[in-house]
Design an enzyme around this catalytic site. Structure first.
Site, PDB file in Angstrom:
ATOM      1  N   ASP A  17       0.862  -1.174   0.000  1.00 42.40           N
ATOM      2  CA  ASP A  17       0.000   0.000   0.000  1.00 42.40           C
ATOM      3  C   ASP A  17       0.905   1.233   0.000  1.00 42.40           C
ATOM      4  O   ASP A  17       2.119   1.129   0.238  1.00 42.40           O
ATOM      5  CB  ASP A  17      -0.884  -0.046   1.252  1.00 42.40           C
ATOM      6  CG  ASP A  17      -1.765   1.177   1.399  1.00 42.40           C
ATOM      7  OD1 ASP A  17      -2.322   1.640   0.385  1.00 42.40           O
ATOM      8  OD2 ASP A  17      -1.890   1.675   2.527  1.00 42.40           O
ATOM      9  N   ASP A  19      -0.202   5.163   1.029  1.00 46.16           N
ATOM     10  CA  ASP A  19      -0.442   6.103   2.138  1.00 46.16           C
ATOM     11  C   ASP A  19      -0.482   5.379   3.475  1.00 46.16           C
ATOM     12  O   ASP A  19      -1.213   4.400   3.655  1.00 46.16           O
ATOM     13  CB  ASP A  19      -1.768   6.837   1.923  1.00 46.16           C
ATOM     14  CG  ASP A  19      -1.725   7.770   0.729  1.00 46.16           C
ATOM     15  OD1 ASP A  19      -1.186   8.874   0.854  1.00 46.16           O
ATOM     16  OD2 ASP A  19      -2.208   7.370  -0.353  1.00 46.16           O
ATOM     17  N   ASP A 193      -1.909  -0.311   5.996  1.00 46.15           N
ATOM     18  CA  ASP A 193      -2.091   0.338   7.293  1.00 46.15           C
ATOM     19  C   ASP A 193      -3.540   0.523   7.720  1.00 46.15           C
ATOM     20  O   ASP A 193      -3.804   0.908   8.854  1.00 46.15           O
ATOM     21  CB  ASP A 193      -1.448   1.725   7.260  1.00 46.15           C
ATOM     22  CG  ASP A 193      -2.257   2.705   6.420  1.00 46.15           C
ATOM     23  OD1 ASP A 193      -2.463   2.425   5.226  1.00 46.15           O
ATOM     24  OD2 ASP A 193      -2.707   3.726   6.973  1.00 46.15           O
TER      25      ASP A 193
END
Length: 246
Positions: A17, A19, A193
């Site tokens: 991922d 961000d 996240d």
């Protein structure tokens, strides 16, 4: 949580991922600061893995390209609605009718100047990081629309609520990559996240791989890393140890 997995140059497939995973989250998506060493780190990782590295992000292709110019790696954008394979071919899922959700989000953003409405190619995102007190109204407004349209799905993230096709997701994107070269036959590792990454964790762990949750919060991932800085450190360590010899 278990210690972070060991990567193998010949057996691992790495999915990342962006961000909150590779780069720290900012107040606005366009304000994210890309660590100066990140592009080189990803390039070297992809070479060591014989190309088996892909970004899996909720960002649009155009948006991420502004932060990572000429990004050469395979990638899934908008939670997998657009996917570019290792040959550079882009597949785009059918875009549902977003107009009811768009109208509702636009009306809300006009009333509240601190809200940021992001229109992507196949989806939309309503960011409330600058107005966290509006979380409930943002979620309720878009949920009322999505509940009437089975082709749409509401996706909640960190200070953002998104409306996308119900037929796409990060887990499905990773599964598609794993059926293609150079990913097929390798053990998948996915780092993310947010709650939007949980489906990806489920897929890689079902396939015998490992999910890595970056930061706090409940997760189904078997591994945890405290921050993007720590994750980049782990990737650099992998280059110096387990990925140092082909």
């Amino acid at each position: 949580m278990m210690t972070l997995p060991r990567l193998s140059a010949t057996r691992s497939a790495l999915f990342l991922d962006f961000d909150g995973t590779l780069a720290d989250i900012a107040l606005r998506p366009d304000a994210v600061v890309v660590p100066h060493e990140l592009v080189n780190l990803l390039n070297v990782l992809q070479q060591r893995l014989d190309g088996a590295l892909a970004l899996v992000t909720g960002r649009s292709q155009q948006n991420l390209a502004a932060l990572l110019p000429q990004l050469p790696w395979p990638a899934a954008f908008e939670h997998g609605a657009l996917r570019r394979n290792a040959l550079g071919l882009v597949q785009q899922a059918e875009t549902p009718d977003l107009s009811p959700a768009l109208q509702a989000a636009q009306a809300l953003a006009l009333r509240h100047g601190d809200l940021l409405l992001e229109r992507k190619t196949t989806s939309l995102a309503l960011h409330y990081r600058l107005a966290p007190e509006l979380e409930a109204v943002c979620v309720a407004t878009l949920h009322s629309v999505v509940s009437q349209h089975p082709s749409l799905q509401l996706l909640r993230g960190k200070a953002v609520v998104e409306v996308k096709s119900a037929r796409v997701g990060k887990g499905l994107a990773i599964e598609a990559f794993m059926q293609e070269a150079p990913f097929a036959g390798r053990q998948p590792v996915f780092a993310g996240d947010d709650v939007t990454d949980e489906a990806g964790f489920d897929v890689v762990q079902r396939l015998g791989g490992a999910g890595i949750k970056v930061g706090d919060g409940p997760t189904r991932a078997l591994h945890r890393c405290p921050s993007p800085t720590a994750l980049r450190g782990w990737l650099n360590e992998a280059l110096q140890s387990s990925l140092s010899i082909k």
